[in-house]
Scaffold this active site. Structure first.
Site, PDB file in Angstrom:
ATOM      1  N   ASP A  29       0.863  -1.184   0.000  1.00 44.89           N
ATOM      2  CA  ASP A  29       0.000   0.000   0.000  1.00 44.89           C
ATOM      3  C   ASP A  29       0.897   1.232   0.000  1.00 44.89           C
ATOM      4  OD1 ASP A  29      -2.373   1.554   0.219  1.00 44.89           O
ATOM      5  OD2 ASP A  29      -1.923   1.868   2.333  1.00 44.89           O
ATOM      6  N   SER A  30       0.270   2.374  -0.239  1.00 45.36           N
ATOM      7  CA  SER A  30       1.035   3.626  -0.186  1.00 45.36           C
ATOM      8  C   SER A  30       1.448   3.953   1.255  1.00 45.36           C
ATOM      9  CB  SER A  30       0.196   4.762  -0.754  1.00 45.36           C
ATOM     10  OG  SER A  30      -1.037   4.834  -0.068  1.00 45.36           O
TER      11      SER A  30
ATOM     12  N   CYS B 152      -3.607  -0.872  -2.230  1.00 47.27           N
ATOM     13  CA  CYS B 152      -3.852   0.545  -2.526  1.00 47.27           C
ATOM     14  C   CYS B 152      -4.776   0.669  -3.742  1.00 47.27           C
ATOM     15  CB  CYS B 152      -2.518   1.217  -2.815  1.00 47.27           C
ATOM     16  SG  CYS B 152      -2.683   2.947  -3.226  1.00 47.27           S
TER      17      CYS B 152
ATOM     18  N   GLU C 220      -5.665   9.404   9.336  1.00 45.61           N
ATOM     19  CA  GLU C 220      -4.272   9.411   9.819  1.00 45.61           C
ATOM     20  C   GLU C 220      -4.161  10.160  11.153  1.00 45.61           C
ATOM     21  OE1 GLU C 220      -1.139   8.676   7.790  1.00 45.61           O
ATOM     22  OE2 GLU C 220      -2.329   7.538   6.358  1.00 45.61           O
TER      23      GLU C 220
ATOM     24  N   CYS D  34     -11.109   3.158  -1.108  1.00 47.37           N
ATOM     25  CA  CYS D  34      -9.827   3.654  -0.593  1.00 47.37           C
ATOM     26  C   CYS D  34      -9.512   2.884   0.690  1.00 47.37           C
ATOM     27  CB  CYS D  34      -9.931   5.148  -0.309  1.00 47.37           C
ATOM     28  SG  CYS D  34      -8.482   5.825   0.522  1.00 47.37           S
TER      29      CYS D  34
ATOM     30  N   HIS E 249      -8.306   3.704   3.451  1.00 48.68           N
ATOM     31  CA  HIS E 249      -8.597   4.350   4.735  1.00 48.68           C
ATOM     32  C   HIS E 249     -10.092   4.377   5.068  1.00 48.68           C
ATOM     33  CE1 HIS E 249      -4.538   5.682   4.097  1.00 48.68           C
ATOM     34  NE2 HIS E 249      -4.513   6.365   5.227  1.00 48.68           N
TER      35      HIS E 249
END
Ligand code: DGL
Length: 270
Positions: free
Chosen positions: A9-10, A72, A151, A183, A185
């Site tokens: 993932d990023s 991702c 985050e 996504c 997140h």
């Protein structure tokens, strides 16, 4: 010897995918790479996303992985055809499983998609859904502020609610019955998103969808020894560990930072 499943993932968000795979496949060895030095991928150009994704995949391929999972969404949207030139092992992205689940669940064939700017700009979910059911009506909107909210650990705050309200009002008159969380997140914002969009809309969590999809490739009961976990990041392992503690069930006990050397991530233990 067990060959691990590789996941990249990023950054830290792909741990939602990791969690779901760990839950479904307790005996598999998993190796996770988060490109924390270069996150976020969402606002970057397609060529940059492709280059970064290739470097991440090459790093995992050095660890003799048997399957590559592209956690991702932004990488999945742009880099998949390029990644498949790297190796013959199966490469699984989040787009196809998420799209499939959405089409199966939508009774009205009216589907919403949310993701990063890059994922939405690519139209990847839209074209995958239309391949499965050309009659589907699809509306897609980018929600770039959702990533920093998660985050910061603010997913259940008033700020998160207000921002979700702002973005998701786009769907007010669309009568969708399924919304794809496109996504890494967004599954962490599920409660807030569900509250705002209403209980008549089913949320499709790509992290869950991909684990179900993996069953076609992995024999769940082949081993009896619990699988091992290894985590690698390209920067800020302390921050990764802090965020990971909030997402993972267990503390990431094996966590290393690797560095980029002439376009290759280098791990001194290989
Ligand atoms: N992992 C990215 C995705 O799923 C979100 C974070 C980023 O923008 O890099 O699209």
């Amino acid at each position: 010897m067990k060959q691990p499943i590789g996941i990249f993932d990023s950054g830290v968000g792909g741990l939602t995918v990791y969690n779901s795979i760990r839950k479904h496949f307790p005996y598999e060895d998993l190796i996770y790479f988060g490109d924390t030095a270069r996150v976020p991928y969402g606002p970057k150009s397609p060529n940059t996303i492709i280059d970064y994704s290739l470097q991440n995949a090459r790093f995992l391929l050095q660890h003799n992985i048997k399957i590559l999972v592209v956690a991702c969404n932004t990488s999945s949207a742009y880099a998949l055809p390029h990644l498949s030139n790297l190796s013959d092992i199966p490469i699984i992205s989040v787009i196809d499983p998420g799209a499939r689940q959405a089409v199966t669940l939508s009774q009205k064939s009216r589907i919403g998609v949310i993701g990063t700017e890059g994922t939405i700009r690519s139209g990847a979910y839209t074209s995958e859904i239309l391949k499965l059911n050309p009659q589907t009506q699809i509306w897609a909107v980018a929600c770039p502020l959702f990533v920093p909210i998660v985050e910061e650990g603010w997913q259940d705050s008033q700020v998160a609610y207000d921002i979700a309200n702002h973005y998701l009002s786009f769907f007010n008159d669309k009568e969708i019955d399924v919304l794809i969380l496109g996504c890494t997140h967004y599954p962490l914002l599920k409660n807030t998103i569900q509250q705002v969009i209403g209980s008549s809309v089913t949320l499709v969590d790509s992290a869950e969808a991909i684990a179900n999809y993996l069953c076609d490739y992995v024999d769940r009961d082949r081993y009896e020894v619990p699988g091992k976990d290894r985590f690698f990041v390209s920067d800020n392992e302390d921050k990764f560990a802090r965020l990971a503690e909030r997402i993972l069930v267990n503390h990431p006990s094996y966590l290393k930072r690797v560095r980029l050397y002439e376009s290759w991530f280098v791990d001194s233990t290989v």
